[in-house]
Design a protein around this motif. Structure first.
Motif: not given
Length: 258
Positions: A182-192
């Motif tokens: 979840d931290a990696q996704l947020a840092q990459a600018g991707l929304a779940v």
């Protein structure tokens, strides 16, 4: 990383991949997609991802870490997409071309050879945990975001560690936790947009399972005495043990680039 550095992972993703392709070609066309989905292509998971990705007919689907191309071929049949495959292992690339004929490039998931915002949909199935650590995993996610246009969607299948310690993990794998991912996704600018444990999905359809079992039996008959087969089987058994004991969880996720 243009190919897997671990000898165990090379056996699993390169040598055995080529053997699997040859077995599928020998068994017949109906065996190609199930065989090429070994390990990363449960039909119910692919259906779930395709429903969420909602590609238009004729859309290009970039498959990052495509292996033999089975999931991409399934997507082409079910959703009429045009797959483009990226895979680090040379034998797997050659095998994917032989099986399905899709455009296939040997390359690194952390440096995708595609233009910014060039496609509406992409997916990356069972790849993150094969990266050599969290920095490489984060870079893969940033690259996926880069190549998908604003508003585009990305599918992930990822094995996640359910705690700080794993019993006898497979060689060369680095499993993020849910919090890590979840931290990696947020840092990459991707929304779940959505996520689902694959354990809650329906099992293989009977005909699919029969074809998989036939391929498995044929591979064992041909290669049981080869060390590479034993190494790949050991890798698979270790992952199966961790999943069975609840130390790993397999999830599929639907992401968007805002």
């Amino acid at each position: 990383m243009t190919s897997h550095d671990s000898g165990a992972m090379e056996a699993e993703f390169d040598t055995v991949a080529e053997w699997t392709a040859q077995a599928a070609l020998d068994l017949g066309r109906d065996y190609r997609i199930p065989a090429a989905c070994r390990g990363s292509g449960q039909p119910a998971a692919l259906d779930w991802l395709l429903t969420g990705l909602a590609p238009d007919p004729g859309d290009t689907l970039i498959d990052v870490g495509a292996g033999l191309g089975g999931p991409a071929a399934y997507a082409a049949e079910q959703a009429n997409v045009r797959p483009v495959l990226l895979e680090p292992e040379p034998e797997a690339c050659r095998a994917a071309r032989r099986l399905f004929g899709f455009p296939t490039f040997q390359g690194d998931a952390t440096r995708l050879p595609f233009a910014d915002g060039s496609v509406a949909v992409a997916w990356c199935l069972g790849v993150l945990c094969t990266m050599p650590g969290s920095a490489a995993q984060s870079q893969v996610l940033r690259e996926l975001r880069r190549v998908v246009r604003p508003g585009g969607r990305i599918g992930l299948l990822v094995l996640l560690a359910c705690g700080p310690r794993l019993d006898d993990p497979p060689e060369g794998n680095h499993f993020p936790t849910v919090a890590d991912l979840d931290a990696q996704l947020a840092q990459a600018g991707l929304a779940v947009l959505d996520r689902q444990a694959t354990s809650a999905l329906p099992s293989h359809p009977p005909q699919w399972k029969q074809r998989l079992d036939t391929v498995e039996s044929e591979l064992q008959r041909r290669h049981d005495q080869d060390p590479a087969w034993g190494t790949a089987e050991d890798q698979s058994a270790r992952i199966g043990h961790l999943l069975h004991n609840g130390q790993l969880e397999s999830q599929i996720l639907l992401l968007s680039r805002p």
